[in-house]
Enzyme design. Structure first.
Site, PDB file in Angstrom:
ATOM      1  N   ALA A   1       0.299  -0.951  -5.096  1.00 27.05           N
ATOM      2  CA  ALA A   1      -0.642  -2.062  -5.282  1.00 27.05           C
ATOM      3  C   ALA A   1       0.172  -3.336  -5.477  1.00 27.05           C
ATOM      4  O   ALA A   1       0.583  -3.671  -6.581  1.00 27.05           O
ATOM      5  CB  ALA A   1      -1.539  -1.802  -6.481  1.00 27.05           C
ATOM      6  N   VAL A   2       0.418  -4.005  -4.362  1.00 25.74           N
ATOM      7  CA  VAL A   2       1.259  -5.190  -4.372  1.00 25.74           C
ATOM      8  C   VAL A   2       0.403  -6.411  -4.022  1.00 25.74           C
ATOM      9  O   VAL A   2      -0.467  -6.326  -3.157  1.00 25.74           O
ATOM     10  CB  VAL A   2       2.424  -5.016  -3.363  1.00 25.74           C
ATOM     11  CG1 VAL A   2       3.257  -6.286  -3.274  1.00 25.74           C
ATOM     12  CG2 VAL A   2       3.290  -3.823  -3.737  1.00 25.74           C
TER      13      VAL A   2
ATOM     14  N   VAL B   1      -4.162   2.429  -1.395  1.00 25.29           N
ATOM     15  CA  VAL B   1      -4.903   2.044  -2.601  1.00 25.29           C
ATOM     16  C   VAL B   1      -6.254   1.389  -2.280  1.00 25.29           C
ATOM     17  O   VAL B   1      -7.154   1.373  -3.134  1.00 25.29           O
ATOM     18  CB  VAL B   1      -4.055   1.103  -3.493  1.00 25.29           C
ATOM     19  CG1 VAL B   1      -3.983  -0.313  -2.902  1.00 25.29           C
ATOM     20  CG2 VAL B   1      -4.579   1.070  -4.916  1.00 25.29           C
TER      21      VAL B   1
ATOM     22  N   THR C   1      -3.068   5.537  19.402  1.00 24.57           N
ATOM     23  CA  THR C   1      -2.278   4.294  19.351  1.00 24.57           C
ATOM     24  C   THR C   1      -0.850   4.561  18.871  1.00 24.57           C
ATOM     25  O   THR C   1      -0.359   3.924  17.948  1.00 24.57           O
ATOM     26  CB  THR C   1      -2.978   3.248  18.456  1.00 24.57           C
ATOM     27  OG1 THR C   1      -3.246   3.854  17.175  1.00 24.57           O
ATOM     28  CG2 THR C   1      -4.257   2.771  19.059  1.00 24.57           C
TER      29      THR C   1
ATOM     30  N   GLU D   1       3.113   4.162   9.986  1.00 30.18           N
ATOM     31  CA  GLU D   1       2.149   5.130  10.528  1.00 30.18           C
ATOM     32  C   GLU D   1       2.613   5.644  11.895  1.00 30.18           C
ATOM     33  O   GLU D   1       2.457   6.829  12.214  1.00 30.18           O
ATOM     34  CB  GLU D   1       0.765   4.482  10.646  1.00 30.18           C
ATOM     35  CG  GLU D   1      -0.313   5.421  11.157  1.00 30.18           C
ATOM     36  CD  GLU D   1      -1.673   4.761  11.194  1.00 30.18           C
ATOM     37  OE1 GLU D   1      -2.440   4.894  10.223  1.00 30.18           O
ATOM     38  OE2 GLU D   1      -1.980   4.080  12.207  1.00 30.18           O
TER      39      GLU D   1
HETATM   40  C1  LIG Z   1      -6.418   4.342   6.975  1.00 32.03           C
HETATM   41  C2  LIG Z   1      -4.990   4.242   7.321  1.00 32.03           C
HETATM   42  O1  LIG Z   1      -4.417   5.208   7.801  1.00 32.03           O
HETATM   43  N1  LIG Z   1      -4.388   3.053   7.044  1.00 32.03           N
HETATM   44  C3  LIG Z   1      -3.059   2.698   7.535  1.00 32.03           C
HETATM   45  C4  LIG Z   1      -3.184   1.471   8.442  1.00 32.03           C
HETATM   46  O2  LIG Z   1      -3.762   0.252   7.982  1.00 32.03           O
HETATM   47  P1  LIG Z   1      -4.479  -0.354   6.650  1.00 32.03           P
HETATM   48  O3  LIG Z   1      -5.329  -1.494   7.054  1.00 32.03           O
HETATM   49  O4  LIG Z   1      -5.145   0.696   5.872  1.00 32.03           O
HETATM   50  O5  LIG Z   1      -3.219  -0.935   5.806  1.00 32.03           O
HETATM   51  P2  LIG Z   1      -3.310  -1.590   4.361  1.00 32.03           P
HETATM   52  O6  LIG Z   1      -3.513  -3.054   4.475  1.00 32.03           O
HETATM   53  O7  LIG Z   1      -4.278  -0.855   3.539  1.00 32.03           O
HETATM   54  O8  LIG Z   1      -1.827  -1.330   3.828  1.00 32.03           O
HETATM   55  C5  LIG Z   1      -1.421  -0.034   3.454  1.00 32.03           C
HETATM   56  C6  LIG Z   1      -1.146   0.049   1.953  1.00 32.03           C
HETATM   57  O9  LIG Z   1      -0.028  -0.801   1.615  1.00 32.03           O
HETATM   58  C7  LIG Z   1      -0.227  -1.358   0.329  1.00 32.03           C
HETATM   59  N2  LIG Z   1      -0.340  -2.840   0.430  1.00 32.03           N
HETATM   60  C8  LIG Z   1      -0.508  -3.446   1.636  1.00 32.03           C
HETATM   61  C9  LIG Z   1      -0.569  -4.834   1.713  1.00 32.03           C
HETATM   62  C10 LIG Z   1      -0.477  -5.606   0.533  1.00 32.03           C
HETATM   63  O10 LIG Z   1      -0.547  -6.854   0.520  1.00 32.03           O
HETATM   64  N3  LIG Z   1      -0.317  -4.949  -0.657  1.00 32.03           N
HETATM   65  C11 LIG Z   1      -0.256  -3.586  -0.734  1.00 32.03           C
HETATM   66  O11 LIG Z   1      -0.134  -3.046  -1.831  1.00 32.03           O
HETATM   67  C12 LIG Z   1      -1.514  -0.745  -0.231  1.00 32.03           C
HETATM   68  O12 LIG Z   1      -1.203   0.437  -0.921  1.00 32.03           O
HETATM   69  C13 LIG Z   1      -2.275  -0.430   1.040  1.00 32.03           C
HETATM   70  O13 LIG Z   1      -3.270   0.546   0.800  1.00 32.03           O
HETATM   71  O14 LIG Z   1      -1.877   1.138   8.947  1.00 32.03           O
HETATM   72  C14 LIG Z   1      -0.921   0.809   7.957  1.00 32.03           C
HETATM   73  C15 LIG Z   1       0.360   0.469   8.676  1.00 32.03           C
HETATM   74  O15 LIG Z   1       0.137  -0.576   9.557  1.00 32.03           O
HETATM   75  C16 LIG Z   1      -0.735   1.966   6.980  1.00 32.03           C
HETATM   76  O16 LIG Z   1      -0.123   3.049   7.623  1.00 32.03           O
HETATM   77  C17 LIG Z   1      -2.078   2.377   6.416  1.00 32.03           C
HETATM   78  O17 LIG Z   1      -1.901   3.490   5.574  1.00 32.03           O
END
Ligand SMILES: CC(=O)N[C@H]1[C@@H](OP(=O)(O)OP(=O)(O)OC[C@H]2O[C@@H](n3ccc(=O)[nH]c3=O)[C@H](O)[C@@H]2O)O[C@H](CO)[C@H](O)[C@@H]1O
Ligand SMILES: [Mn+2]
Length: 332
Positions: free
Chosen positions: A102-103, A192, A225, A283
């Site tokens: 959680a950043v 998160v 993808t 991913e």
């Molecule tokens: C459902 C799923 O499979 N989601 C994946 C997808 O997009 P997501 O859109 O789910 O990525 P996301 O923005 O949720 O980022 C992944 C994780 O990084 C952390 N975070 C991210 C940004 C931030 O400002 N602060 C922070 O804490 C946080 O734990 C978040 O849950 O692709 C990402 C890589 O591109 C990750 O592999 C994610 O796991």
């Protein structure tokens, strides 16, 4: 103690499915009864339990694929019996680690994440949350159940969301190396920006566990993808690939997840040195890893969904992405 080995349980399932499809129901029932009798005479109680599980549940879902071509189970509602699974895993006195990052603005997701995990995630097992954050003071106070605790780890922030998500591999690798090898048996690394809505228990445990991405579970592999540029270590050519797995869930035995994170970290560093970033960051690398190191269990999209409403095959939502306005919560 065959029950501990998912591939052996799967062998039993395949046996039952095979004889049911080759013969009439009565004949196959007779053979199954004879088999159960002989089996029960020569095997331990646990083996018999495993067989009963297969008899009752193996064919209970006809609308979805419940086993991969390499015979790993795909966990769907209706394909497992919690009583049997808990009878196997509870006596093992396992500790389950859960990492979550959680950043920046993503600290706002922690409260719902933790509170819902306390309602649904691995209840009855020892759970240790490891929260990586740049703002330890923002970690909410959540009432934890017995045998459940939180460790907060301070990490630097970043002005790129891609950097935050892909750096998770390296940080989980370090955490396992320095602490978890002696502190936990299984680990689940989760996003998160999510919430638990339903039971997530011992049915999810196995040596190496991946979650089928909600967006691709009925898509053909040409639509996955994957990273398609050969210059990236995450490259998967068209025509290859089994499933498209979500980056939001990596699970399994601590030592197996360690190999995932170490390898992906290495590949991410190689890409960085070559000034290339895979299309979906870590991913993409995770998908490459799972292609050549097959998961021993797959979680259906029940375990990685994308909203509060269930779909046709998805009869229960266990864990879902919550809606977020990416432009408001991400740093870039
Ligand atoms: C459902 C799923 O499979 N989601 C994946 C997808 O997009 P997501 O859109 O789910 O990525 P996301 O923005 O949720 O980022 C992944 C994780 O990084 C952390 N975070 C991210 C940004 C931030 O400002 N602060 C922070 O804490 C946080 O734990 C978040 O849950 O692709 C990402 C890589 O591109 C990750 O592999 C994610 O796991
Ligand atoms: Mn996410």
């Amino acid at each position: 103690w065959r029950c501990y080995d998912s591939t052996l349980i799967t062998d039993d399932i395949m046996f039952i499915v095979l004889i049911r499809s080759k013969m009439g129901t009565m004949k196959s029932l007779l053979i199954v009864c004879m088999f159960v009798f002989v089996y029960s005479c020569v095997s331990s109680l646990n083996n018999l339990i495993s067989l009963c599980l297969c008899l009752g549940l193996a064919n209970s879902r006809k609308d979805v694929v419940t086993v991969t071509p390499w015979l790993a189970p795909i966990v769907w509602e209706g394909t497992f019996d919690m009583n049997i699974l808990d009878a196997i895993y509870k006596p093992q006195n396992i500790t389950v680690a859960n990492t979550v990052f959680a950043v920046g603005k993503y600290v706002q997701f922690l409260k719902d994440y933790l509170e819902s995990a306390e309602q649904y995630f691995m209840l009855g097992y020892r759970v240790h949350y490891y929260i990586f954050t740049d703002q330890p003071e923002a970690v909410p106070t959540v009432t934890l159940g017995a045998d459940r605790r939180i460790t907060t780890l301070k990490i630097p922030g970043s002005d790129r969301w891609q950097e935050i998500t892909l750096r998770r591999m390296e940080m989980i690798e370090n955490l396992i190396e320095t602490q978890l090898v002696s502190e936990a048996d299984y680990i689940f690394c989760l996003d998160v920006d999510t919430k638990f809505y339903g039971h997530w228990g011992a049915e999810s445990l196995s040596r190496l566990v991946a979650a089928v991405h909600f967006g691709f579970y009925s898509a053909s592999r040409e639509h996955f993808t994957y990273e398609r540029r050969p210059e990236s270590q995450a490259y998967i050519p068209y025509g290859e690939g089994d499933y498209y797995y979500g980056g939001a869930m990596i699970g399994g035995l601590v030592r197996e997840v360690y190999k995932v994170t170490k390898t992906c970290h290495l590949w991410l560093d190689m890409d960085k040195a070559n000034s290339i970033e895979a299309v979906w960051q870590e991913e993409s690398h995770l998908n490459k890893y799972f292609l050549y190191n097959k998961p021993t269990k797959l979680l259906s999209p029940e375990y990685l969904w994308h909203g509060p409403y269930a779909g046709n095959e998805v009869k229960i939502i266990r864990f879902t992405q919550v809606w977020k306005d990416a432009s408001k919560v991400r740093p870039n």
